[in-house]
Design an enzyme around this catalytic site. Sequence first.
Site, PDB file in Angstrom:
ATOM      1  N   ALA A   1       9.444   1.905  -5.671  1.00  0.00           N
ATOM      2  CA  ALA A   1      10.330   2.950  -5.547  1.00  0.00           C
ATOM      3  C   ALA A   1      10.033   3.890  -5.148  1.00  0.00           C
ATOM      4  O   ALA A   1      10.824   5.014  -4.595  1.00  0.00           O
ATOM      5  CB  ALA A   1      10.785   2.277  -6.885  1.00  0.00           C
TER       6      ALA A   1
ATOM      7  N   GLY B   1       1.212  -1.293   0.379  1.00  0.00           N
ATOM      8  CA  GLY B   1       0.007   0.126   0.551  1.00  0.00           C
ATOM      9  C   GLY B   1       0.981   0.896   0.159  1.00  0.00           C
ATOM     10  O   GLY B   1       1.733   1.569   0.283  1.00  0.00           O
TER      11      GLY B   1
ATOM     12  N   ASP C   1       7.118   5.065  -3.324  1.00  0.00           N
ATOM     13  CA  ASP C   1       7.264   5.203  -2.048  1.00  0.00           C
ATOM     14  C   ASP C   1       8.524   4.873  -0.974  1.00  0.00           C
ATOM     15  O   ASP C   1       8.396   5.827  -0.784  1.00  0.00           O
ATOM     16  CB  ASP C   1       6.313   3.969  -2.065  1.00  0.00           C
ATOM     17  CG  ASP C   1       4.892   3.985  -1.774  1.00  0.00           C
ATOM     18  OD1 ASP C   1       3.954   4.401  -2.546  1.00  0.00           O
ATOM     19  OD2 ASP C   1       4.482   2.386  -2.691  1.00  0.00           O
TER      20      ASP C   1
ATOM     21  N   GLU D   1       0.267   4.474   0.858  1.00  0.00           N
ATOM     22  CA  GLU D   1       1.180   5.275   2.063  1.00  0.00           C
ATOM     23  C   GLU D   1       1.274   4.282   3.622  1.00  0.00           C
ATOM     24  O   GLU D   1       2.372   4.528   3.725  1.00  0.00           O
ATOM     25  CB  GLU D   1      -0.663   5.364   2.792  1.00  0.00           C
ATOM     26  CG  GLU D   1      -1.231   6.178   2.428  1.00  0.00           C
ATOM     27  CD  GLU D   1      -2.117   5.696   0.719  1.00  0.00           C
ATOM     28  OE1 GLU D   1      -2.360   6.120  -0.247  1.00  0.00           O
ATOM     29  OE2 GLU D   1      -1.922   4.087   1.003  1.00  0.00           O
TER      30      GLU D   1
ATOM     31  N   LYS E   1       9.078  13.676 -10.658  1.00  0.00           N
ATOM     32  CA  LYS E   1      10.202  12.654 -10.361  1.00  0.00           C
ATOM     33  C   LYS E   1      10.523  11.146 -11.914  1.00  0.00           C
ATOM     34  O   LYS E   1       8.985  12.065 -12.734  1.00  0.00           O
ATOM     35  CB  LYS E   1      10.041  10.825  -9.684  1.00  0.00           C
ATOM     36  CG  LYS E   1       9.463  11.510  -7.880  1.00  0.00           C
ATOM     37  CD  LYS E   1       8.621  10.575  -7.346  1.00  0.00           C
ATOM     38  CE  LYS E   1       7.185  10.695  -7.759  1.00  0.00           C
ATOM     39  NZ  LYS E   1       6.508   9.959  -6.735  1.00  0.00           N
TER      40      LYS E   1
END
Length: 321
Positions: free
Chosen positions: A261, A41, A263, A43, A230
């Site tokens: 990657a 997930g 996250d 988050e 990004k």
Amino acid sequence: MKALSINVPEVVTFGEAMALLSSADTRGLEYAQTVMKSFGGAESNVAIGLARLGHRAGWCGRLGRDPLGRHIVKAIRGEGVDVSRVEMAPDAPTGLMMRELVAQKSSVYYYRAGSAASRMTPGHLDKDYIRSARLLHVTGITCALSESCAETVYEAVAVAKAAGVKVSFDPNLRLKLWTMEAAREKLLPLAREADYFLPGLDELKLLYGTEDEQGIFRRLSELPGISIVKGGPGMNYVVQGSRIDEVPYELVEHVVDTVGAGDAFCAGFLSGILQGADAVEAVRLGNITGAMVVQAFGDWEALPTAEQLQAVLNRAVHIER
């Protein structure tokens, strides 16, 4: 209302953590004889990444009161993340995703309709918990789950802004979950509310409906916060008003798995911000944490500890024995 812990989190985030069944069998899930159980997930990955880097992180969400939900909450707690605001729903299941890697291409299949997380509402928020943090991190994935989930994200951001809590927003565009039109309607207003907006360049082309990169950067320059873009050609960009800084990637020799990657980058970046680094230096940290994660399989398992990150920063030589 629950009393706040003495060790209140520096960062609060919430969303859907899902059980994950994946296979390294190159024939794909259809023919694989075994699968590996984990979870993922956006988050919760960020929260684990921040905890490993030495920060107090809290993850909130709704899981089913079922074996998969219990596995997830125990694992996140075991990583040092505060899960005191997680609700175990008795009337809805934990979401599930399945992942395969075939011909070097990763595919993910979601089974999350009607999940406990998709039924989240603003009433599930502990507003004092958000107000106590230094930073709130949200993603566009939660907005895509349901209208009530989108309302919950907007309410959390409003609470944070009113309390002077910084807001970090990663759009994490997932077109398997909603249409591009619906995504624009919900995500672009959040970009204007964010102190730190963390999109990918490809996401921006879709959100703004243009391939004109100069035009995209002009629009970012009008946002009140700092944008971290990004996925440029060999570099990321830091956009602060009319100023654009380029930050080269941290290159690696062997990429195993790119899932997670982004996250990991967010965790490294936010860690830098929490430590008082400027945005450019924080992006350098995010580049390193992202580079470390792509060298192993899994959504969050390869997230580095503070000691491992420091070793890379110091270019320490690994001693096997």
